[in-house]
Motif scaffolding. Sequence first.
Motif, PDB file in Angstrom:
ATOM      1  N   GLU A  94      11.761   0.271  -3.628  1.00 15.42           N
ATOM      2  CA  GLU A  94      10.751  -0.772  -3.441  1.00 15.42           C
ATOM      3  C   GLU A  94       9.467  -0.187  -2.874  1.00 15.42           C
ATOM      4  O   GLU A  94       8.359  -0.489  -3.342  1.00 15.42           O
ATOM      5  CB  GLU A  94      11.292  -1.862  -2.510  1.00 15.42           C
ATOM      6  N   ASN A 100       7.746   2.010  -5.429  1.00 15.69           N
ATOM      7  CA  ASN A 100       7.100   1.186  -6.441  1.00 15.69           C
ATOM      8  C   ASN A 100       5.754   0.659  -5.949  1.00 15.69           C
ATOM      9  O   ASN A 100       4.768   0.624  -6.690  1.00 15.69           O
ATOM     10  CB  ASN A 100       8.012   0.022  -6.818  1.00 15.69           C
ATOM     11  N   GLU A 101       5.694   0.268  -4.666  1.00 15.33           N
ATOM     12  CA  GLU A 101       4.434  -0.212  -4.091  1.00 15.33           C
ATOM     13  C   GLU A 101       3.404   0.922  -4.051  1.00 15.33           C
ATOM     14  O   GLU A 101       2.227   0.732  -4.372  1.00 15.33           O
ATOM     15  CB  GLU A 101       4.668  -0.759  -2.682  1.00 15.33           C
ATOM     16  N   ALA A 160       3.281   3.542  -5.957  1.00 16.75           N
ATOM     17  CA  ALA A 160       2.861   3.834  -7.330  1.00 16.75           C
ATOM     18  C   ALA A 160       1.892   2.777  -7.843  1.00 16.75           C
ATOM     19  O   ALA A 160       0.893   3.086  -8.498  1.00 16.75           O
ATOM     20  CB  ALA A 160       4.085   3.911  -8.238  1.00 16.75           C
ATOM     21  N   THR A 161       2.194   1.523  -7.549  1.00 19.04           N
ATOM     22  CA  THR A 161       1.350   0.422  -8.015  1.00 19.04           C
ATOM     23  C   THR A 161      -0.060   0.520  -7.456  1.00 19.04           C
ATOM     24  O   THR A 161      -1.038   0.210  -8.132  1.00 19.04           O
ATOM     25  CB  THR A 161       1.980  -0.932  -7.625  1.00 19.04           C
ATOM     26  N   HIS A 192       4.437   6.803 -11.051  1.00 17.01           N
ATOM     27  CA  HIS A 192       4.024   5.597 -11.751  1.00 17.01           C
ATOM     28  C   HIS A 192       5.146   4.573 -11.649  1.00 17.01           C
ATOM     29  O   HIS A 192       6.330   4.912 -11.700  1.00 17.01           O
ATOM     30  CB  HIS A 192       3.718   5.895 -13.219  1.00 17.01           C
ATOM     31  N   ALA A 193       4.749   3.317 -11.510  1.00 18.67           N
ATOM     32  CA  ALA A 193       5.740   2.262 -11.290  1.00 18.67           C
ATOM     33  C   ALA A 193       6.795   2.218 -12.393  1.00 18.67           C
ATOM     34  O   ALA A 193       7.985   2.020 -12.131  1.00 18.67           O
ATOM     35  CB  ALA A 193       5.028   0.909 -11.169  1.00 18.67           C
ATOM     36  N   LYS A 194       6.371   2.428 -13.662  1.00 18.21           N
ATOM     37  CA  LYS A 194       7.337   2.287 -14.756  1.00 18.21           C
ATOM     38  C   LYS A 194       8.369   3.415 -14.750  1.00 18.21           C
ATOM     39  O   LYS A 194       9.452   3.267 -15.337  1.00 18.21           O
ATOM     40  CB  LYS A 194       6.624   2.216 -16.099  1.00 18.21           C
TER      41      LYS A 194
END
Length: 741
Positions: free
Chosen positions: A176, A179-180, A182-183, A190-192
């Motif tokens: 989590e 992901n933040e 990366a976003t 990268h998020a993906k």
Amino acid sequence: MENFKNYQKGNSSADLTSEFTLLEKLYEGVALLGDYSKKIKDNVLAQGEVISGKVVTQALKEKGINANFSDTRQLIKTDAKFGNAQPVDAISRKNVQSHFKSNNGTTVNIVTGFIASSTDNETTTLGRNGSNFTASLLANYLEAEELQSFTHVDGIFTANPDLVPDAQKIDQLSFEEANEIATFGATILHAKTIIPLIEKKIPLRILNTFNHTHNGTLINSENSRKGIKSLSVLENVTLVNLEGRGLLGKPGIDARIFRALAQNNISVSIISQGSSERGIGLVVESKDAQKAKDAIEAEFELDFYTHDVSSVYLTENVSVISIIGQELATFNKPYDALIRNQIVPILFNNTVTGKNVSLVVERVQLKKALNVIHSEIFGITKKVNLVVFGHGTVGKTLINQLLETRENIIQRKGIELNIVAIANSRQFIFDAKGVSKKWQSELESSTQKSSIEGILKAVKEHHLGNLIAVDTTASKDFVTNYVELIKNGFDLVSANKIANTKEYSFYKNLRENLHFYQKNYLYETNVGAGLPLIDTIRLLHHSGENITRIRGVFSGTLSYLFNTFSTSDKNFSDVLNEAIEKGFTEPDPREDLNGNDVGRKLLILARELDLSNEFSEVKIQNLIPENLREGSVSEFLARLEELNPIYLNTKNNQAENHVLRYVGDLSGDLSVENGASLEVSLVSVPKESSLGQLKGSDSIFEIYTESYGEHPIVIQGAGAGAAVTARGVFGDILRLAEKSK
């Protein structure tokens, strides 16, 4: 094409004929038809991946390694969205698992990243960060134990080390949190890439290709310790602002905005809304900014006509700082640090979870803002940057005290007092990392001409925050720079009395600027050197205590002079010569004997009580006879014996058991304007009184208040000396540093 052929012949034995032939045909077609569509671009880009894969495979084979080239166009199937294709999982999973089942065991599979093919077998690419995305897809399909991504850095850091030199590597993150990060702008993630790993709880480790001994950053499903994780940055963005008082209470404004942007394929990274929908700010990529403005204006065309919307405008040259893991409840600390350093965010918002806060700042302030926030959040020590003006007796002593105790202060207080510049009236030295102990010789040989402008320029170029200007001069001219320093983010510490005793209009303007820019100004050594006098008076006054009188011996020089003269049989001139030899006096002793220094100190205390007296209103008894006030210092010193009969007569005419003291006296009705009397004079006091018992060069101050009645608060101690004064200035610096911690 010739370069391609030379490359093939000279650098690798891999057969790349088909790739170069295809590239040649593609380029010829583009040249003839003038068509360079995303479909053709994907095909061109794919050849680079294939060439790289084949070259690496051949190199490994030549080393005796059982390498197998694997073209992901045969494995990963996607839709036909060229440039940013999306995988078809069911088909891709089956292909990958079948391929690796056949090529397993001792085989090292060299797999192309970034490229795939559509279900119609047309070459596609997976968009930004496509190679890492390919790796995470393979890890998911093969249910890998761990995915390792080799980059150019040791892992993920608390901030970009290129922007924040003190950035620290993060050992572990949850999916989590990653992901933040990366976003909100991390370039190595990268998020993906993370999404396929979350499904199977496959850890991702970020490693450095050039540092095999480092364990990198591990990203997995385990919750890491709570707290702020990282500062991420989005650059090349623009703020789109929509304003309109007529929007008050109207529903659906946000929906209309997002619909207009979505129809134009514009993504919004941050949105912040004012009360009642009267102001909305959107952050978009700079390349889409004008298109976004046009789309919103078109959507709200009728609202412009009815004046419900007043304007849509762009704020360019901005950047976004996201504090990952920052809870809004504790956001006050980094926000206060920004304000102290005169960085005012244009816009900010927090995520739905309330654990990430994003700020929009001017791009020119990005690096400074990042370093200020990072120091506040992650700093083991609080770095305070000092610029010292003047290196006379007090200044030199202070600088050496700061350098000698630097490590001790770091260990005891967690504060790094970093002297970045030292200046005199001629030149200055500057080092953002801190001046060395050889500062004196470096200053003497410096070619940098001293100027406030030059120093401010150096400070700005190095994006320094937490700034304190330290004035150890006695210059009347230098204090005129105080307001400029305040406006440029400096707090002030001064041993110079001039600023507090100039005309009241200057004094008031200085205070107004301090208040407006929320800066601090400490000057405890202005009266009483290292004694806690000004603080005590300020505390009493601000607490509502009615101070009725302040009286004392303000000058250490004159204290020594009359303490010694009153209790010995020495001539006044002999005692004065002793004071000169001990270094108690100014080079011209008349600067002490004229009483102006004591008068300035008395005025400073009056102004601490919010009185607006001017220096001209202070009644000062000049201890120098009129016939000795003019002429050179040497002429005055040659005529010191002329003072003897004057002061012997004064001494002999005292009452019994009395002694002489040169006293400053602030009295009258101190609670009203124009009610104060400020007087400096030579008086006779009982030997047993607090003033009469004074010894050596000590100073003493009696503070009378309504609550204490006839029993004053007495503050006594060393009131002069470079070491004492420097230590007092040091104390003010430390107080400011601790206050902002």
